[in-house]
Enzyme design. Structure first.
Site, PDB file in Angstrom:
ATOM      1  N   HIS A   1      -7.493  -3.799  -4.133  1.00  0.00           N
ATOM      2  CA  HIS A   1      -6.420  -3.268  -3.316  1.00  0.00           C
ATOM      3  C   HIS A   1      -6.367  -4.047  -1.994  1.00  0.00           C
ATOM      4  CE1 HIS A   1      -3.567  -0.097  -2.230  1.00  0.00           C
ATOM      5  NE2 HIS A   1      -4.085  -0.140  -1.019  1.00  0.00           N
TER       6      HIS A   1
ATOM      7  N   ASP B  91      -8.375  -2.966  -8.366  1.00  0.00           N
ATOM      8  CA  ASP B  91      -8.044  -1.901  -7.416  1.00  0.00           C
ATOM      9  C   ASP B  91      -8.654  -0.595  -7.921  1.00  0.00           C
ATOM     10  OD1 ASP B  91      -6.819   0.101  -5.838  1.00  0.00           O
ATOM     11  OD2 ASP B  91      -4.979  -1.064  -5.630  1.00  0.00           O
TER      12      ASP B  91
ATOM     13  N   CYS C 120       0.848  -1.194   0.000  1.00  0.00           N
ATOM     14  CA  CYS C 120       0.000   0.000   0.000  1.00  0.00           C
ATOM     15  C   CYS C 120       0.886   1.248   0.000  1.00  0.00           C
ATOM     16  CB  CYS C 120      -0.962  -0.053   1.190  1.00  0.00           C
ATOM     17  SG  CYS C 120      -2.233   1.225   1.214  1.00  0.00           S
TER      18      CYS C 120
END
Length: 289
Positions: free
Chosen positions: A258, A226, A169
């Site tokens: 994601h 995502d 991330c």
């Protein structure tokens, strides 16, 4: 910080970085409170055959809390810097360190947001982003990763000649930037790190901006579903790197959202996570780590 480590980051590192005191002086216990999670982590890695636990890393302005896991034995062992999500060095990140140690690595995850806020007490993602993430200078965490390397290779059985970085991330963004900063990296692995985003005085360059300036080969693991990171933007970063003679291997999991590696969240996708992990370990070894 060596002068040659600043290559490619002109304008990012101010000549005098003002440090603030640590808000977090120890790591959080358990999982983050700031995101909905499944009932329990899918993966639990024990400490058999390894040494694992919280450590304090000298960071110039005080001890920085971190988690280190390393195989038992004299070493030295190849070093993997583990860069957290936005939620802090919680049990998921600690478990990743133990997984890496089981694979033969000295894995260290510094709490890079320890000066900006106490992530162990934050329950609101928007608060974390506005009060912690957006207020953490890139130069600060880059310096902290450099301090982590120095500690790992002098006091934690780490091999300075076999250095890699891996992040998830926001930590995936950090991987791109740190790869452009650190000339002695052997490999880098970015799990769904944003390559675009807002530029500010303390965060002046995006991952995409530095794609053509990376030093080590980079493995980019992204989700096709995502909604926050368009695959096209990652392809553009990969192509910019390739045009500059750099190496970026992009793997996209079409159905993965994601956070597909985060086994404590509903976003977890077992097949993509396991395939990505296998690829990551193979990538490190293929590039001398």
């Amino acid at each position: 910080m060596r002068d040659d480590d600043n290559a490619g980051l002109d304008g990012l590192i101010p000549s005098h970085l003002s440090r603030r005191g640590f808000v977090m002086t120890s790591l959080m216990s358990g999982l983050t409170l700031a995101t909905t999670r499944v009932e329990a982590q899918v993966i639990h890695t024990d400490a058999e055959g390894i040494e694992a636990g919280e450590v304090a890393i000298p960071a110039g302005d005080g001890p920085m809390p971190a988690y280190r896991a390393v195989p038992k034995g004299e070493g030295p062992f190849p070093v993997v810097l583990v860069v957290e999500e936005i939620f802090g060095v919680h049990e998921y990140i600690k478990d990743i360190c133990r997984r890496l140690a089981k694979a033969g690595y000295c894995a260290v995850a510094p709490e890079l947001y320890a000066r900006q806020g106490d992530l162990s007490k934050m329950t609101d993602v928007k608060q974390i982003i506005s009060e912690v993430i957006s207020k953490t200078p890139d130069a600060q965490w880059i310096g902290d990763l450099d301090a982590t390397v120095a500690w790992a290779t002098t006091a934690a059985k780490g091999d300075a000649g076999r250095l890699a970085v891996m992040g998830w991330c926001r930590g995936g963004r950090a991987v791109w930037l740190y790869d452009a900063h650190r000339t002695d990296l052997k490999a880098a692995v970015a799990w769904y790190g944003p390559v675009g985003g807002e530029r500010t005085a303390i965060q002046p360059r995006t991952a995409g901006d530095v794609a053509g300036e990376i030093h080590a080969p980079l493995l980019a693991l992204y989700g096709g579903a995502d909604t926050g990171i368009p695959v096209a933007s990652v392809e553009e970063a990969r192509d910019a790197a390739k045009a500059a003679g750099k190496s970026v291997e992009l793997v996209v999991y079409p159905e993965a959202p994601h956070g597909f590696h985060a086994d404590y969240r509903p976003s977890y996708r077992k097949d993509a996570a396991e395939d990505g992990w296998r690829r990551a370990l193979a990538f490190l070894k293929a590039h001398g780590v």
